[in-house]
Design an enzyme around this catalytic site. Structure first.
Site, PDB file in Angstrom:
ATOM      1  CG  HIS A 162      -2.350 -13.049  -6.508  1.00  0.00           C
ATOM      2  ND1 HIS A 162      -1.382 -13.214  -5.539  1.00  0.00           N
ATOM      3  CD2 HIS A 162      -3.533 -13.272  -5.868  1.00  0.00           C
ATOM      4  CE1 HIS A 162      -1.943 -13.538  -4.390  1.00  0.00           C
ATOM      5  NE2 HIS A 162      -3.240 -13.564  -4.561  1.00  0.00           N
ATOM      6  CG  ASP A 394       0.558  10.793   5.703  1.00  0.00           C
ATOM      7  OD1 ASP A 394       0.229  11.455   4.703  1.00  0.00           O
ATOM      8  OD2 ASP A 394       0.737  11.297   6.829  1.00  0.00           O
TER       9      ASP A 394
END
EC number: 2.3.1.-
Length: 449
Positions: A162, A394
């Site tokens: 993070h 994708d």
């Protein structure tokens, strides 16, 4: 038949390096330091590709990951903090054989079940994301796991430190990797090439030093990258996805416009959705109306700074906002959606306060607030965003059928993302006990009637 006792078998762990002989040192900014010891963010993307073979999948993902890391060198490196006299930095060195660890696994589970919306044990998702090694002096930045589901498809688990990546940088990296895999080329569109410039982040008030001093104080007065302990998740915690359609959001917005007397309200999709979730969460808990609730969210500050940072700025550029002492009573109020309207008005005030002048206050406040907060106080926060476009990842086999932020089960967060079908709706992910799932689901449905 759904397999609720699916097994995930680790087949191999490989190191994927960028084709680069260049070393890199990238210091953390105060935007990064605010998240230094918080748990990593785990995401898992599910792809339904029944005809896919494991060998072709792994080959394409490995080669395209290597090519993508050429643009994202910090992700192949390590976070290092070895002296109290220095601040943490990301270091990539080909001489040290720095690389991203890619875990290859196979599961006999039901991909359609895991990628559905219905209640599923939260622990089922833990084996789909890799661990991120962390010690006092060093931490890996990124780890990836590809889990193959024979005759069904695969999942892609991504664990990100993070203090190195926010949601926007993570989404940008995933879309860049997907682009390289689908197009089979190393060149990236301009909007997927990260900006690694750190000089443009100014620190006129010495916020970096203030944050570092607080982290050192929290670690027995020594520098340490070890993370705060994560909550242990039991088998009674269920993961569920709820959906707001574009029409639902429109109706909720119109309800506020009709019933609220406040002026210049922020009625964005985020405010409407989060206010609705807050209302359902507070009413789900019920209890003493005089109790306090901790409510927060984080906002992208790239465009809010003066001068603004480029949209492709690599790293964290988010600042938390909210209140640790929100009174439950006004949100619990019944009749004509009063609790929901109160939540919208409250969020509007916080959003209006998102300005550079409040960055230091907002980033230092949690250190003091958590010290005085009593155990058991209800906490509500947000992971993800409806603006990340994560469903655009994708890799050449179609868009993901579902994206989950696994770590919302550790910190009472809810996850928000755009609907995967591109309809303009919002997916809301929660992790709750069974009785709470039933109460929350009922409130969520009734409030839309």
């Amino acid at each position: 038949m759904v397999n609720f006792n699916s097994a995930v078998n680790i087949l191999e762990v490989v190191q994927v390096s960028p084709p680069s002989s260049n070393s890199l040192t990238l210091p953390l900014t105060y935007f990064d330091l605010g998240w230094l010891k918080l748990h990593p963010v785990d995401r898992v993307l599910f792809y339904h590709v029944p005809e896919l073979t494991r060998s072709s999948l792994i080959s394409k993902l490995k080669s395209s990951l290597s090519a993508t890391l050429l643009h994202y060198l910090p992700l192949a490196g390590r976070l290092v903090w070895d002296s109290i006299k220095t601040k943490p930095s990301i270091v990539y060195s080909p001489d040290d054989k720095d690389a991203v660890y890619l875990t290859v696994a196979e599961s006999n589970g039901d991909l359609s079940h895991l990628s559905g919306d219905e209640p599923r044990p939260a622990t089922e998702f833990h084996s789909l994301v890799p661990e991120l090694p962390v010690s006092d002096e060093s931490a890996r930045v990124l780890a990836v796991q590809v889990t193959f589901f024979p005759n069904q498809g695969f999942s892609l688990g991504v664990t990100a430190h993070h203090a190195v990546l926010d949601g926007k940088t993570t989404a940008m990296f995933l879309k860049a990797w997907a682009h390289n895999c689908k197009q089979e080329q190393e060149a990236l569109p301009h909007d997927l090439v990260p900006s690694l410039d750190r000089i443009i982040v100014q620190d006129p008030t010495g916020l970096e030093t203030k944050l570092l001093n607080r982290w050192i104080s929290a670690s027995n007065n020594k520098p340490s990258l070890k993370l705060f302990p994560s909550k242990i998740i039991g088998s009674d915690i269920l993961r569920v996805t709820y959906r707001l359609t574009r029409e639902d959001i429109k109706k909720l917005r119109e309800r506020v416009e009709t019933e609220s007397h406040a002026k210049q309200l922020r009625l964005s999709t985020f405010v409407i959705t989060y206010a609705y979730v807050i209302t359902c969460m507070v009413k789900m808990r019920g209890g003493d109306p005089t109790r306090f609730v901790c409510v927060g969210f984080a906002s992208d500050f790239r465009s809010r700074l003066n001068p603004p940072l480029p949209p492709t700025f690599f790293g964290n550029c988010i600042v938390g906002s909210g209140d640790f002492d929100v009174k439950a009573e006004p949100i619990l109020e019944e009749g004509e959606g009063k609790g929901f309207i109160t939540a919208v008005e409250t969020l509007t005030g916080w959003v209006n306060g998102l300005c550079p002048e409040n960055i230091e206050k907002n980033m230092l406040l949690p250190f003091e607030a958590f010290k005085r907060m009593e155990p058991g106080r209800q906490m509500i926060s947000v992971a993800g965003s409806t603006r990340l476009g994560i469903y655009g990842s994708d890799f050449g086999w179609g868009k993901p059928v579902k994206v989950e932020i696994v770590t919302i089960d550790k910190d009472a967060s809810v996850s928000l993302s755009e609907s995967g079908d591109g309809s303009g709706g919002v997916e809301v992910g929660v992790c709750l006990k069974k009785d709470d799932v039933e109460r929350f689901g009922s409130l969520f449905s009734i409030g839309l009637e």
